[in-house]
Design an enzyme around this catalytic site. Structure first.
Site, PDB file in Angstrom:
ATOM      1  N   LYS A   1     -69.403 115.393  36.476  1.00 20.43           N
ATOM      2  CA  LYS A   1     -69.462 114.933  37.868  1.00 20.43           C
ATOM      3  C   LYS A   1     -68.112 114.421  38.381  1.00 20.43           C
ATOM      4  CE  LYS A   1     -74.257 113.650  38.593  1.00 20.43           C
ATOM      5  NZ  LYS A   1     -75.136 112.541  38.977  1.00 20.43           N
TER       6      LYS A   1
ATOM      7  N   ASP B   1     -76.831 112.433  45.623  1.00 21.28           N
ATOM      8  CA  ASP B   1     -77.532 111.210  45.195  1.00 21.28           C
ATOM      9  C   ASP B   1     -77.431 110.165  46.300  1.00 21.28           C
ATOM     10  OD1 ASP B   1     -78.326 112.100  42.721  1.00 21.28           O
ATOM     11  OD2 ASP B   1     -76.625 111.247  41.637  1.00 21.28           O
TER      12      ASP B   1
ATOM     13  N   GLY C   1     -78.535  97.257  37.123  1.00 20.73           N
ATOM     14  CA  GLY C   1     -77.772  98.333  36.481  1.00 20.73           C
ATOM     15  C   GLY C   1     -76.339  98.372  36.983  1.00 20.73           C
ATOM     16  N   ALA C   2     -75.470  98.975  36.184  1.00 18.18           N
ATOM     17  CA  ALA C   2     -74.050  99.056  36.574  1.00 18.18           C
ATOM     18  C   ALA C   2     -73.419 100.359  36.096  1.00 18.18           C
ATOM     19  CB  ALA C   2     -73.287  97.853  35.998  1.00 18.18           C
ATOM     20  N   GLY C   3     -74.248 101.395  35.886  1.00 19.10           N
ATOM     21  CA  GLY C   3     -73.726 102.694  35.469  1.00 19.10           C
ATOM     22  C   GLY C   3     -73.506 103.589  36.690  1.00 19.10           C
TER      23      GLY C   3
ATOM     24  N   ALA D   1     -75.537 105.620  38.330  1.00 24.06           N
ATOM     25  CA  ALA D   1     -76.566 105.571  39.376  1.00 24.06           C
ATOM     26  C   ALA D   1     -76.396 104.308  40.216  1.00 24.06           C
ATOM     27  CB  ALA D   1     -77.957 105.603  38.739  1.00 24.06           C
TER      28      ALA D   1
ATOM     29  N   THR E   1     -74.930  93.798  30.775  1.00 25.09           N
ATOM     30  CA  THR E   1     -73.533  93.392  30.586  1.00 25.09           C
ATOM     31  C   THR E   1     -72.980  93.007  31.956  1.00 25.09           C
ATOM     32  OG1 THR E   1     -73.433  95.113  28.885  1.00 25.09           O
ATOM     33  CG2 THR E   1     -71.326  94.124  29.555  1.00 25.09           C
ATOM     34  N   PRO E   2     -72.983  91.712  32.300  1.00 27.27           N
ATOM     35  CA  PRO E   2     -72.608  91.331  33.662  1.00 27.27           C
ATOM     36  C   PRO E   2     -71.164  91.723  34.018  1.00 27.27           C
ATOM     37  CG  PRO E   2     -73.062  89.391  32.287  1.00 27.27           C
ATOM     38  CD  PRO E   2     -73.442  90.573  31.488  1.00 27.27           C
TER      39      PRO E   2
ATOM     40  N   TYR F   1     -87.247 108.332  36.483  1.00 23.39           N
ATOM     41  CA  TYR F   1     -88.342 109.224  36.897  1.00 23.39           C
ATOM     42  C   TYR F   1     -89.184 109.729  35.726  1.00 23.39           C
ATOM     43  CZ  TYR F   1     -84.667 112.653  35.906  1.00 23.39           C
ATOM     44  OH  TYR F   1     -83.659 113.365  35.322  1.00 23.39           O
TER      45      TYR F   1
ATOM     46  N   GLY G   1     -88.716 107.327  41.114  1.00 26.82           N
ATOM     47  CA  GLY G   1     -87.477 108.075  40.882  1.00 26.82           C
ATOM     48  C   GLY G   1     -87.598 109.551  41.207  1.00 26.82           C
TER      49      GLY G   1
HETATM   50  P1  NAP Z   1     -75.708 104.922  32.687  1.00 29.64           P
HETATM   51  O1  NAP Z   1     -74.449 105.187  33.442  1.00 29.64           O
HETATM   52  O2  NAP Z   1     -75.791 105.216  31.227  1.00 29.64           O
HETATM   53  O3  NAP Z   1     -76.089 103.345  32.900  1.00 29.64           O
HETATM   54  C1  NAP Z   1     -77.150 102.781  32.210  1.00 29.64           C
HETATM   55  C2  NAP Z   1     -77.462 101.386  32.756  1.00 29.64           C
HETATM   56  O4  NAP Z   1     -78.630 100.893  32.087  1.00 29.64           O
HETATM   57  C3  NAP Z   1     -76.359 100.355  32.511  1.00 29.64           C
HETATM   58  O5  NAP Z   1     -76.365  99.410  33.559  1.00 29.64           O
HETATM   59  C4  NAP Z   1     -76.806  99.722  31.194  1.00 29.64           C
HETATM   60  O6  NAP Z   1     -76.332  98.402  31.030  1.00 29.64           O
HETATM   61  C5  NAP Z   1     -78.303  99.683  31.374  1.00 29.64           C
HETATM   62  N1  NAP Z   1     -78.998  99.675  30.075  1.00 29.64           N
HETATM   63  C6  NAP Z   1     -78.997 100.639  29.143  1.00 29.64           C
HETATM   64  N2  NAP Z   1     -79.756 100.265  28.090  1.00 29.64           N
HETATM   65  C7  NAP Z   1     -80.222  99.025  28.369  1.00 29.64           C
HETATM   66  C8  NAP Z   1     -81.043  98.093  27.665  1.00 29.64           C
HETATM   67  N3  NAP Z   1     -81.543  98.372  26.439  1.00 29.64           N
HETATM   68  N4  NAP Z   1     -81.324  96.909  28.254  1.00 29.64           N
HETATM   69  C9  NAP Z   1     -80.824  96.595  29.472  1.00 29.64           C
HETATM   70  N5  NAP Z   1     -80.027  97.446  30.194  1.00 29.64           N
HETATM   71  C10 NAP Z   1     -79.732  98.635  29.639  1.00 29.64           C
HETATM   72  O7  NAP Z   1     -76.945 105.682  33.341  1.00 29.64           O
HETATM   73  P2  NAP Z   1     -77.093 106.187  34.870  1.00 29.64           P
HETATM   74  O8  NAP Z   1     -76.554 107.559  34.989  1.00 29.64           O
HETATM   75  O9  NAP Z   1     -76.562 105.129  35.763  1.00 29.64           O
HETATM   76  O10 NAP Z   1     -78.690 106.320  34.988  1.00 29.64           O
HETATM   77  C11 NAP Z   1     -79.540 105.175  34.968  1.00 29.64           C
HETATM   78  C12 NAP Z   1     -81.000 105.617  35.164  1.00 29.64           C
HETATM   79  O11 NAP Z   1     -81.151 106.163  36.474  1.00 29.64           O
HETATM   80  C13 NAP Z   1     -81.445 106.704  34.176  1.00 29.64           C
HETATM   81  O12 NAP Z   1     -82.775 106.446  33.771  1.00 29.64           O
HETATM   82  C14 NAP Z   1     -81.393 107.984  35.004  1.00 29.64           C
HETATM   83  O13 NAP Z   1     -82.340 108.948  34.574  1.00 29.64           O
HETATM   84  C15 NAP Z   1     -81.780 107.439  36.388  1.00 29.64           C
HETATM   85  N6  NAP Z   1     -81.279 108.290  37.482  1.00 29.64           N
HETATM   86  C16 NAP Z   1     -82.199 108.854  38.296  1.00 29.64           C
HETATM   87  C17 NAP Z   1     -81.785 109.632  39.352  1.00 29.64           C
HETATM   88  C18 NAP Z   1     -82.831 110.229  40.278  1.00 29.64           C
HETATM   89  O14 NAP Z   1     -82.524 111.200  40.980  1.00 29.64           O
HETATM   90  N7  NAP Z   1     -84.021 109.667  40.316  1.00 29.64           N
HETATM   91  C19 NAP Z   1     -80.424 109.872  39.583  1.00 29.64           C
HETATM   92  C20 NAP Z   1     -79.498 109.277  38.721  1.00 29.64           C
HETATM   93  C21 NAP Z   1     -79.938 108.494  37.660  1.00 29.64           C
HETATM   94  P3  NAP Z   1     -74.890  98.065  30.373  1.00 29.64           P
HETATM   95  O15 NAP Z   1     -73.898  98.086  31.506  1.00 29.64           O
HETATM   96  O16 NAP Z   1     -75.093  96.739  29.772  1.00 29.64           O
HETATM   97  O17 NAP Z   1     -74.618  99.147  29.349  1.00 29.64           O
END
Ligand code: NAP
Length: 254
Positions: free
Chosen positions: A47, A83, A106-108, A110, A130-131, A200, A221
């Protein structure tokens, strides 16, 4: 989902999965220029690179730092991030005034797109395991936002006081590190909340089940997945797809 949309529109198109190594991405994009393909979606890990390789990325995709939809016009590769289109539509549909308190979990990747979509909300609290990751995101995109660790004792009160709650973490995702869990403590949701969970799989996450049981309005989702796919479809074809057919196709696939 896209195949259902093409079939519904009577377009003789196919949507295929291509396995692309990072070093092959640029030559794949040349295939858009040559007209071999009409458009691409790209996903992790492409991406960011896709945005950088595009000739004309749209400004919102640049702000997010990632693209998921590519196409070619007049020999130039365009890139967009649908998105953000989907999230904006969802947040608008929630009909919550941006003066209301809101929570983003969340902070990834998405969460980054969600923060751009929530730009007008000025009473925003970011919660994350992770704040420091939330703080870095807020410093760049929403400097006034408050940041709290997900396990902070104040989280329940902050969530209770919010009107809009968005989960952009992977907590609750089947097969993920926190499957079967809700990111929020029990007892903080009520009828005044709109709760949007980006996860989702499952479609009804523990957070959404709790929200539904407490009388909150819920947005799942899959709604976002379909909206971002529909926005890509419109870019490629200039038409509005049958979103209900897209959702049914997703439900069958999941
Ligand atoms: P990512 O970049 O890997 O970020 C993951 C996030 O989840 C981070 O904030 C992480 O916290 C937190 N996390 C992971 N494991 C955890 C745990 N055990 N306890 C507490 N927090 C935890 O993932 P992403 O791409 O942002 O995606 C996040 C979610 O959104 C996924 O489930 C994805 O399928 C969904 N999503 C859906 C759509 C849609 O169209 N509906 C689009 C995009 C994403 P840390 O910062 O502490 O690591």
């Amino acid at each position: 989902m896209q195949s259902a949309a093409f079939a519904g529109a009577g377009l003789p198109a196919s949507y295929e999965a291509l396995s692309v190594r990072p070093q092959e991405l640029a030559s794949r994009l040349d295939e858009l220029r040559s007209g071999l393909w009409n458009g691409f979606n790209v996903t992790i890990p492409h991406k960011v690179a896709a945005l950088e390789l595009a000739d004309e990325p749209d400004p919102l995709a640049v702000r997010i730092g990632a693209a998921n939809t590519l196409w070619c016009r007049e020999g130039r590769i365009r890139a967009s991030n649908t998105d953000i289109t989907a999230m904006r539509e969802i947040i608008e549909s929630a009909r919550i005034a941006p003066e209301a308190p809101a929570v983003l979990i969340g902070a990834g990747g998405a969460a980054r797109a969600a923060l751009v979509a929530l730009a007008e909300f000025d009473r925003l609290t970011l919660l994350n395991r992770t704040p420091a990751n939330s703080r870095a995101l807020a410093d760049e995109l929403s400097p006034g936002a408050r940041v709290l660790p997900l396990d902070d004792p104040a989280v329940a009160d902050v969530a209770r006081a919010a009107k809009l709650i968005v989960n952009a973490s992977s907590v609750g995702m089947a097969g993920g590190p926190a499957a079967g869990r809700s990111p929020l403590p029990e007892g903080c949701l009520g009828r005044h909340h709109v709760v949007f969970d980006m996860v989702y799989r499952p479609v009804e996450t523990p957070l959404l089940a709790d929200a539904r049981n407490r009388g909150s309005r819920t947005i799942d989702g899959l709604t976002m997945l379909v909206l971002q796919g529909a926005a890509s479809f419109s870019i490629w074809t200039g038409r509005d797809p049958d979103r209900a057919a897209m959702r049914r196709a997703c439900e069958r696939a999941l």
